[in-house]
Design a protein around this motif. Structure first.
Motif, PDB file in Angstrom:
ATOM      1  N   ARG A  81       0.835  -1.215   0.000  1.00  0.00           N
ATOM      2  CA  ARG A  81       0.000   0.000   0.000  1.00  0.00           C
ATOM      3  C   ARG A  81       0.859   1.250   0.000  1.00  0.00           C
ATOM      4  NH1 ARG A  81      -2.595   3.573  -1.025  1.00  0.00           N
ATOM      5  NH2 ARG A  81      -4.722   4.176  -0.361  1.00  0.00           N
ATOM      6  N   ALA A  82       2.002   1.196   0.681  1.00  0.00           N
ATOM      7  CA  ALA A  82       2.911   2.342   0.665  1.00  0.00           C
ATOM      8  C   ALA A  82       3.473   2.570  -0.726  1.00  0.00           C
ATOM      9  CB  ALA A  82       4.049   2.136   1.659  1.00  0.00           C
ATOM     10  N   GLY A  83       3.672   1.492  -1.469  1.00  0.00           N
ATOM     11  CA  GLY A  83       4.278   1.595  -2.785  1.00  0.00           C
ATOM     12  C   GLY A  83       3.319   1.934  -3.896  1.00  0.00           C
ATOM     13  N   SER A  84       2.026   1.634  -3.705  1.00  0.00           N
ATOM     14  CA  SER A  84       1.076   1.857  -4.789  1.00  0.00           C
ATOM     15  C   SER A  84      -0.355   1.829  -4.280  1.00  0.00           C
ATOM     16  CB  SER A  84       1.243   0.775  -5.864  1.00  0.00           C
ATOM     17  OG  SER A  84       0.268   0.911  -6.873  1.00  0.00           O
ATOM     18  N   ALA A  85      -1.179   2.711  -4.822  1.00  0.00           N
ATOM     19  CA  ALA A  85      -2.620   2.673  -4.543  1.00  0.00           C
ATOM     20  C   ALA A  85      -3.334   1.747  -5.512  1.00  0.00           C
ATOM     21  CB  ALA A  85      -3.200   4.081  -4.650  1.00  0.00           C
ATOM     22  N   THR A  86      -2.615   1.234  -6.510  1.00  0.00           N
ATOM     23  CA  THR A  86      -3.203   0.337  -7.505  1.00  0.00           C
ATOM     24  C   THR A  86      -3.696  -0.936  -6.832  1.00  0.00           C
ATOM     25  OG1 THR A  86      -1.606   1.154  -9.117  1.00  0.00           O
ATOM     26  CG2 THR A  86      -2.784  -0.853  -9.691  1.00  0.00           C
ATOM     27  N   ILE A 104       4.463  -3.582  -9.633  1.00  0.00           N
ATOM     28  CA  ILE A 104       5.435  -4.376  -8.875  1.00  0.00           C
ATOM     29  C   ILE A 104       6.167  -3.416  -7.942  1.00  0.00           C
ATOM     30  CG2 ILE A 104       7.485  -5.837  -8.984  1.00  0.00           C
ATOM     31  CD1 ILE A 104       6.610  -6.552 -11.884  1.00  0.00           C
ATOM     32  N   VAL A 105       6.068  -3.661  -6.643  1.00  0.00           N
ATOM     33  CA  VAL A 105       6.715  -2.807  -5.643  1.00  0.00           C
ATOM     34  C   VAL A 105       7.931  -3.535  -5.082  1.00  0.00           C
ATOM     35  CG1 VAL A 105       6.443  -1.568  -3.470  1.00  0.00           C
ATOM     36  CG2 VAL A 105       4.491  -1.768  -5.044  1.00  0.00           C
ATOM     37  N   LEU A 106       9.081  -2.887  -5.144  1.00  0.00           N
ATOM     38  CA  LEU A 106      10.320  -3.443  -4.606  1.00  0.00           C
ATOM     39  C   LEU A 106      10.680  -2.686  -3.342  1.00  0.00           C
ATOM     40  CD1 LEU A 106      12.385  -3.714  -7.927  1.00  0.00           C
ATOM     41  CD2 LEU A 106      10.937  -5.463  -6.870  1.00  0.00           C
ATOM     42  N   GLY A 107      10.838  -3.399  -2.224  1.00  0.00           N
ATOM     43  CA  GLY A 107      11.141  -2.758  -0.953  1.00  0.00           C
ATOM     44  C   GLY A 107      12.182  -3.518  -0.162  1.00  0.00           C
ATOM     45  N   VAL A 136       7.042  -0.999 -12.571  1.00  0.00           N
ATOM     46  CA  VAL A 136       7.916  -1.336 -11.447  1.00  0.00           C
ATOM     47  C   VAL A 136       8.237  -0.065 -10.671  1.00  0.00           C
ATOM     48  CG1 VAL A 136      10.104  -2.362 -10.721  1.00  0.00           C
ATOM     49  CG2 VAL A 136       8.913  -3.239 -12.758  1.00  0.00           C
ATOM     50  N   THR A 137       8.044  -0.109  -9.362  1.00  0.00           N
ATOM     51  CA  THR A 137       8.362   1.040  -8.521  1.00  0.00           C
ATOM     52  C   THR A 137       9.194   0.586  -7.335  1.00  0.00           C
ATOM     53  OG1 THR A 137       7.415   2.899  -7.264  1.00  0.00           O
ATOM     54  CG2 THR A 137       6.231   0.824  -7.177  1.00  0.00           C
ATOM     55  N   GLY A 154       1.953   3.005   4.451  1.00  0.00           N
ATOM     56  CA  GLY A 154       1.003   2.042   3.904  1.00  0.00           C
ATOM     57  C   GLY A 154       0.023   1.552   4.943  1.00  0.00           C
ATOM     58  N   ALA A 155       0.526   1.295   6.169  1.00  0.00           N
ATOM     59  CA  ALA A 155      -0.362   0.869   7.251  1.00  0.00           C
ATOM     60  C   ALA A 155      -1.391   1.956   7.553  1.00  0.00           C
ATOM     61  CB  ALA A 155       0.461   0.527   8.491  1.00  0.00           C
ATOM     62  N   ALA A 156      -0.940   3.216   7.589  1.00  0.00           N
ATOM     63  CA  ALA A 156      -1.854   4.329   7.837  1.00  0.00           C
ATOM     64  C   ALA A 156      -2.888   4.452   6.720  1.00  0.00           C
ATOM     65  CB  ALA A 156      -1.063   5.629   7.977  1.00  0.00           C
ATOM     66  N   LEU A 157      -2.453   4.290   5.487  1.00  0.00           N
ATOM     67  CA  LEU A 157      -3.391   4.393   4.358  1.00  0.00           C
ATOM     68  C   LEU A 157      -4.399   3.250   4.359  1.00  0.00           C
ATOM     69  CD1 LEU A 157      -0.883   5.563   1.610  1.00  0.00           C
ATOM     70  CD2 LEU A 157      -2.718   6.914   2.656  1.00  0.00           C
ATOM     71  N   LEU A 158      -3.967   2.068   4.778  1.00  0.00           N
ATOM     72  CA  LEU A 158      -4.908   0.953   4.891  1.00  0.00           C
ATOM     73  C   LEU A 158      -5.938   1.227   5.984  1.00  0.00           C
ATOM     74  CD1 LEU A 158      -2.384  -1.963   4.394  1.00  0.00           C
ATOM     75  CD2 LEU A 158      -4.380  -1.525   2.946  1.00  0.00           C
ATOM     76  N   ALA A 159      -5.513   1.857   7.074  1.00  0.00           N
ATOM     77  CA  ALA A 159      -6.473   2.254   8.112  1.00  0.00           C
ATOM     78  C   ALA A 159      -7.465   3.270   7.570  1.00  0.00           C
ATOM     79  CB  ALA A 159      -5.729   2.821   9.321  1.00  0.00           C
TER      80      ALA A 159
END
Length: 326
Positions: free
Chosen positions: A112-117, A259-262, A290-291, A300-305
């Motif tokens: 979620r931090a990497g993409s809203a897609t 594709i999120v790379l972290g 690819v991001t 991402g955790a905050a956005l999921l909340a």
């Protein structure tokens, strides 16, 4: 309408970030503390650690005890198997820290931090390695992530161990010559690689220092060493495989998706690994974007909340505000 409050936690294998915010996109507090992974702690220890961090975040946000959180979103390492996720969900809910709770693996916060897609696959390669995917209809793909028990290969700790392994064998003649041998000696200032291994075994060198050799692998590979280069290529093989399997399970391989790379190994963008991966992933899924993760996973955790508080989709303006704040 009065803004509702949430807390969101991203727990890795070494540390945990907790954010308190509201449904209008304001971030009221952010605290960092020890891991809450039940694989590192006990199950009860993980719950106690989470409670303490949420209490710290509430205090930093100056929230009176009488004010209830509407939602608590927890994404943590150690929530790998369905039975672990279910048990953690029940345990966190029983803490009564918020009216509603969600608990899942920390990879979903990274996604979620990497993409809203909604269609996305994420790979994390830090100390360890794992991958997960999600689809717009709610379907997910994940791996057990139990290390060698579940067929895992890679991660910074594994690469560091391989550096010492190959250096020792090059020195005593059991393996091929490699520039890892002098590089490991020099890194620790010891006369032989065997002396490095013995010092780690006896505790003269802290065990945690072994992980420093991950960087040595990439330095030696970049200088042209064949064996170190093969280790880096093998890591690229593994990451490509994780994406391929995840995307295939979700029917996304030939579709547009992200594709999120972290994780530290991937966000470092070391050219030998990064450029190879971009070429491989483009060939694997020409329609994919690819991001490399630039926001912290706790965002991402905050956005999921916030997705939860806003009926499934955080408004774009609020998402931008949270990303800027974090």
């Amino acid at each position: 309408m009065t803004a509702r409050l949430y807390a969101a936690a991203d727990g890795g294998n070494s540390k945990t970030d907790v954010v308190v915010g509201d449904s209008d996109g304001r971030v009221l507090a952010r605290v960092t503390g020890p891991t809450i992974s039940p694989h590192v702690l006990t199950f009860d220890g993980a719950l106690a650690g989470l409670s303490a961090l949420v209490a710290r975040a509430r205090a930093e946000a100056a929230l009176p005890a009488a004010i209830e959180l509407s939602h608590l979103a927890v994404y943590t390492a150690g929530a790998d198997l369905p039975v672990e996720v279910d048990r953690l969900n029940a345990g966190v809910s029983a803490l009564a820290l918020a009216a509603t709770t969600t608990v899942d693996n920390d990879l979903f916060a990274l996604l979620r931090a990497g993409s809203a897609t909604p269609d996305a696959v994420g790979v994390v390669c830090g100390a360890g390695i794992n991958a997960a995917g999600r689809r717009a209809d709610g379907a997910t793909s994940r791996f057990p992530a139990l290390g060698q028990l579940s067929g895992d290969w890679g991660g910074g700790h594994h690469l560091a161990a391989l550096a010492l392994y190959h250096a020792v064998r090059a020195e005593d003649g059991r393996g091929p010559a490699t520039a890892l041998e002098p590089a490991v000696r020099a890194h620790f200032g010891r006369p032989t690689v065997e002396a490095v291994a013995v010092a780690l075994h006896l505790g003269e060198l802290p065990a945690a220092r072994l992980e420093e050799l991950c960087e040595v692998v990439f330095e030696v590979a970049a200088a042209g060493d064949d064996l170190a280069s093969r280790v880096v290529r093998r890591l690229a093989d593994e990451i490509e495989s994780l994406v391929r399997v995840s995307a295939t399970r979700l029917g996304l391989l030939r579709e547009p998706y992200t594709i999120v790379l972290g994780g530290g190994v991937l966000t470092a963008r070391r050219p030998m690994l990064h450029d190879d991966l971009l070429a491989r992933l483009h060939a694997l899924s020409p329609g994919a974007t690819v991001t490399v993760l630039s926001s912290p996973p706790v965002a991402g955790a905050a956005l999921l909340a916030l997705d939860h508080l806003h009926g499934g989709a955080c408004p774009p303006a609020l998402e931008s505000a949270v990303r800027a704040a974090l």
